[in-house]
Write a protein that holds these residues in place. Structure first.
Motif, short mmCIF file in Angstrom:
data_model
loop_
_atom_site.label_atom_id
_atom_site.label_comp_id
_atom_site.label_asym_id
_atom_site.label_seq_id
_atom_site.Cartn_x
_atom_site.Cartn_y
_atom_site.Cartn_z
N ARG A 201 0.78 -1.05 0.03
CA ARG A 201 -0.03 -0.15 -0.01
C ARG A 201 0.83 1.46 -0.09
NH1 ARG A 201 -3.80 1.62 -2.35
NH2 ARG A 201 -4.57 -0.52 -1.84
N PRO A 202 2.09 1.37 0.86
CA PRO A 202 2.85 2.75 0.85
C PRO A 202 3.43 2.83 -0.55
CG PRO A 202 3.19 1.27 2.68
CD PRO A 202 2.56 0.64 1.92
N LEU A 203 3.50 1.88 -1.51
CA LEU A 203 4.04 2.15 -2.82
C LEU A 203 2.86 2.83 -3.46
CD1 LEU A 203 6.17 -1.09 -3.41
CD2 LEU A 203 6.92 1.34 -2.53
N TYR A 204 1.59 2.27 -3.62
CA TYR A 204 0.39 2.67 -4.31
C TYR A 204 0.24 4.18 -3.84
CZ TYR A 204 -0.96 -1.99 -5.80
OH TYR A 204 -0.96 -3.36 -6.19
N ASP A 205 0.46 4.50 -2.37
CA ASP A 205 0.02 5.89 -2.24
C ASP A 205 1.28 6.84 -2.76
OD1 ASP A 205 -1.87 4.87 -0.65
OD2 ASP A 205 -0.79 4.74 1.26
N ALA A 206 2.17 6.23 -2.91
CA ALA A 206 3.30 7.28 -3.33
C ALA A 206 3.07 7.60 -4.90
CB ALA A 206 4.72 6.77 -3.25
N LEU A 207 2.73 6.33 -5.62
CA LEU A 207 2.28 6.46 -7.24
C LEU A 207 1.32 7.55 -7.21
CD1 LEU A 207 2.40 3.09 -8.54
CD2 LEU A 207 3.63 4.76 -9.16
N HIS A 208 0.32 7.43 -6.37
CA HIS A 208 -1.01 8.50 -6.43
C HIS A 208 -0.35 9.96 -6.27
CE1 HIS A 208 -3.59 4.87 -6.44
NE2 HIS A 208 -4.59 5.75 -6.82
N ASP A 209 0.55 10.28 -5.62
CA ASP A 209 1.07 11.39 -5.62
C ASP A 209 1.58 12.11 -6.72
OD1 ASP A 209 0.22 11.89 -3.10
OD2 ASP A 209 2.33 11.58 -2.02
N MET A 210 2.11 11.22 -7.62
CA MET A 210 3.25 11.62 -8.98
C MET A 210 2.26 11.27 -10.20
SD MET A 210 6.50 9.57 -7.24
CE MET A 210 6.87 9.68 -5.69
N LEU A 211 1.37 10.69 -10.06
CA LEU A 211 0.54 10.30 -11.37
C LEU A 211 -0.70 10.57 -11.25
CD1 LEU A 211 2.42 6.97 -12.37
CD2 LEU A 211 2.65 9.17 -13.72
N ASP A 212 -1.50 10.86 -12.57
CA ASP A 212 -2.82 10.92 -12.54
C ASP A 212 -3.65 9.70 -11.77
OD1 ASP A 212 -5.63 11.17 -12.90
OD2 ASP A 212 -5.43 11.87 -14.97
N PRO A 213 -4.26 9.45 -10.69
CA PRO A 213 -4.87 8.42 -10.35
C PRO A 213 -5.79 7.77 -11.11
CG PRO A 213 -5.14 10.03 -8.52
CD PRO A 213 -4.84 10.84 -10.17
N ASP A 214 -6.31 7.95 -12.09
CA ASP A 214 -7.15 7.40 -13.22
C ASP A 214 -6.11 6.68 -13.99
OD1 ASP A 214 -9.54 8.47 -11.91
OD2 ASP A 214 -9.64 10.24 -13.39
N SER A 215 -5.08 6.99 -14.27
CA SER A 215 -4.11 6.39 -15.23
C SER A 215 -3.53 5.34 -14.46
CB SER A 215 -3.27 7.53 -15.80
OG SER A 215 -2.13 7.87 -14.76
N ILE A 216 -3.54 5.13 -13.34
CA ILE A 216 -2.64 4.11 -12.55
C ILE A 216 -3.26 2.73 -13.03
CG2 ILE A 216 -2.00 3.10 -10.34
CD1 ILE A 216 -1.55 6.01 -9.53
N PRO A 217 -4.44 2.43 -12.89
CA PRO A 217 -4.98 1.04 -13.29
C PRO A 217 -4.49 0.75 -14.78
CG PRO A 217 -6.66 2.47 -12.11
CD PRO A 217 -5.60 3.37 -12.19
N ARG A 218 -4.87 1.65 -15.57
CA ARG A 218 -4.54 1.32 -17.00
C ARG A 218 -3.05 1.12 -17.06
NH1 ARG A 218 -2.43 4.90 -20.12
NH2 ARG A 218 -3.00 6.71 -19.03
#
Length: 361
Positions: A201-218
C-alpha cells in the motif's frame, strides 16, 4: 559593504526592489524569526529593503551567505519556507565545519526539480538527498540506506516516474518483501493478494502523489507499472525497467542476491531500507546489512547513506530517530549502522526485535 568594530562585524544586505520584502522575511516576519532563532547572538534588523546584521564576524558572514542563497532560490520563482530556511542554515553550517565532505550550494539543492504533478514539485530538500538523487542518475545500482522519513523510497519513485515519462525505461517495477512487523499474514482476511496488499500500500500511495490516479489502473493493466511482492521476482530477467526494492532490510541474503541478479539490459535498480527496522525472525541475517560488505567497491554500484538530519517529516521524527539510536548504542542492541553487522546478543529470538519496537513507521 562591511564595517568592522571591536570583535563584531556589521553586514548590510539590500533586497532588490523586484522582490517584495515579505518573500524574504516571510508573512508576519516568520522567516526572520527562524533566522534570529538560529543566530541568537546576532542583532538582525530590517528597514525598508535593507537588512542589517551585527555580531561575531563568523556568524555575520554566515548570515550574508544565507541571504545570498535565499535570493538565488527566490530568483527561480520558488518561494522560501521556514523549513527551507532552516535547511539552508544547516547546510551552510556543515559547509563551514567540512562535515560530510564535498558541498553543493543550498540553492542548488533546493531548486533541483525531479518531477512536477498537479502544481506540486518533488525535489531533494537536503544535501544527502541531492547526492542520493544524483547517484541514481550516475549509477545502475543504488542503495538508499537511512531511517524513516528521509525520502529514500519517495525520491526513488519520483526518479522512476521521471525515467518512464522521458522514455528512458519502458516500465516501473516496485517490490517489497512481505514480512510481518508483529502481525501475521495468516490472520489477515481475504485471498493471498488481499493479504499482501497492505505491505504494498505505501507504494500505491506514493504513485498516487506522482501520477494521475485514473491512469494508474490502466498503466498497471498494461504492465507499464507493476507492484508485486519480492517472491514474484524469482526466475525473471527485467529489461528496460526501473526497479525499486523497498524495505530491503527484511530480505535475507539469498533473497537479496536473487533480486540483484534479476537486473537486465537498460535497467536501473534502487534498493531502499532502514537497517534499524528489521522484522526478520530471530537468527535470520538481513540481506541489506550484508550486501554492503559484499558489493562495496564494485563498479557502478553506489551506497547512499541518509541520516536523521535528512528526515523531511515532522521535526519530531528526526528527534525520535536520534533518541532510538542513542538507546541502541547505550544498550548495545542488534540495530547496526548502515552496512554494519548486527550486534545480536546470543540466545535472542525474533521476539527480541519486536520487543524493541522495531516496527515500520
Amino acid at each position: 559593504m562591511t564595517q568592522t568594530t571591536t570583535n563584531q562585524d556589521t553586514a548590510r544586505f539590500t533586497v532588490p526592489s523586484k522582490h517584495p520584502m515579505v518573500t524574504v522575511l516571510g508573512s508576519g516576519d516568520s522567516l526572520l524569526r527562524v533566522i534570529e532563532d538560529a543566530f541568537p547572538g546576532t542583532d538582525i534588523h530590517a528597514r525598508g529593503n535593507e537588512i542589517t546584521a551585527t555580531g561575531a564576524p563568523g556568524e555575520v558572514a554566515l548570515i550574508q551567505r544565507l541571504f545570498d542563497e535565499m535570493m538565488l532560490v527566490l530568483r527561480t520563482g520558488q518561494p522560501m519556507t521556514e523549513d527551507a530556511v532552516e535547511r539552508t542554515i544547516s547546510m551552510l553550517r556543515k559547509s563551514e565545519t567540512g562535515e560530510g565532505g564535498g558541498h553543493a550550494a543550498p540553492a542548488e539543492v533546493l531548486t533541483q526539480n525531479i518531477l512536477s504533478h498537479r502544481g506540486r514539485t518533488i525535489r531533494p530538500k537536503t544535501l544527502n538527498q541531492k547526492r542520493y538523487v544524483d547517484a541514481i542518475d550516475q549509477h545502475t545500482v543504488v542503495f538508499g540506506i537511512g531511517p524513516a522519513g528521509t525520502g529514500k523510497t519517495y525520491l526513488a519513485m519520483a526518479k522512476a516516474v521521471q525515467a518512464l515519462q522521458a522514455k528512458q525505461v519502458n516500465r516501473i517495477i516496485l517490490t517489497r518483501p512481505a514480512v510481518e512487523a508483529g502481525e501475521r499474514l495468516g490472520f489477515l482476511p481475504g485471498t493471498l493478494y488481499e493479504k499482501i496488499d497492505p505491505y504494498l500500500r505505501p507504494l500505491y500511495d506514493a504513485l498516487h502523489d506522482m501520477l494521475d490516479p485514473d491512469s494508474i489502473p490502466r498503466l498497471m493493466a498494461a504492465g507499464t507499472i507493476e507492484v508485486a511482492p519480492l517472491a514474484y521476482m524469482r526466475g525473471r530477467t527485467l529489461n528496460d525497467a526501473f526497479i525499486i526494492l523497498d524495505e530491503a532490510q527484511n530480505t535475507n541474503p539469498e533473497q537479496m542476491k536473487m533480486f540483484l541478479t534479476r537486473l537486465g539490459f537498460d535497467s536501473q535498480v534502487v534498493v531502499t531500507g532502514d537497517v534499524t527496522q528489521v522484522d526478520l525472525p530471530g537468527g535470520t541475517k538481513s540481506g541489506l546489512r550484508q550486501v554492503r560488505d559484499i558489493l562495496d567497491g564494485v563498479e557502478d554500484v553506489h551506497f547512499a547513506t541518509l541520516t536523521s538530519t535528512d528526515v523531511v517529516r515532522h521535526k519530531l521524527v528526526g528527534r525520535i530517530v536520534d533518541a532510538y539510536a542513542r538507546f541502541d548504542e547505550e544498550h548495545d542492541t542488534e540495530n547496526g549502522s548502515p552496512g554494519g553487522a548486527p550486534r545480536r546478543r546470543p540466545g535472542k529470538d525474533g521476539a527480541h526485535d519486536r520487543a524493541r519496537g522495531n516496527g515500520k513507521s
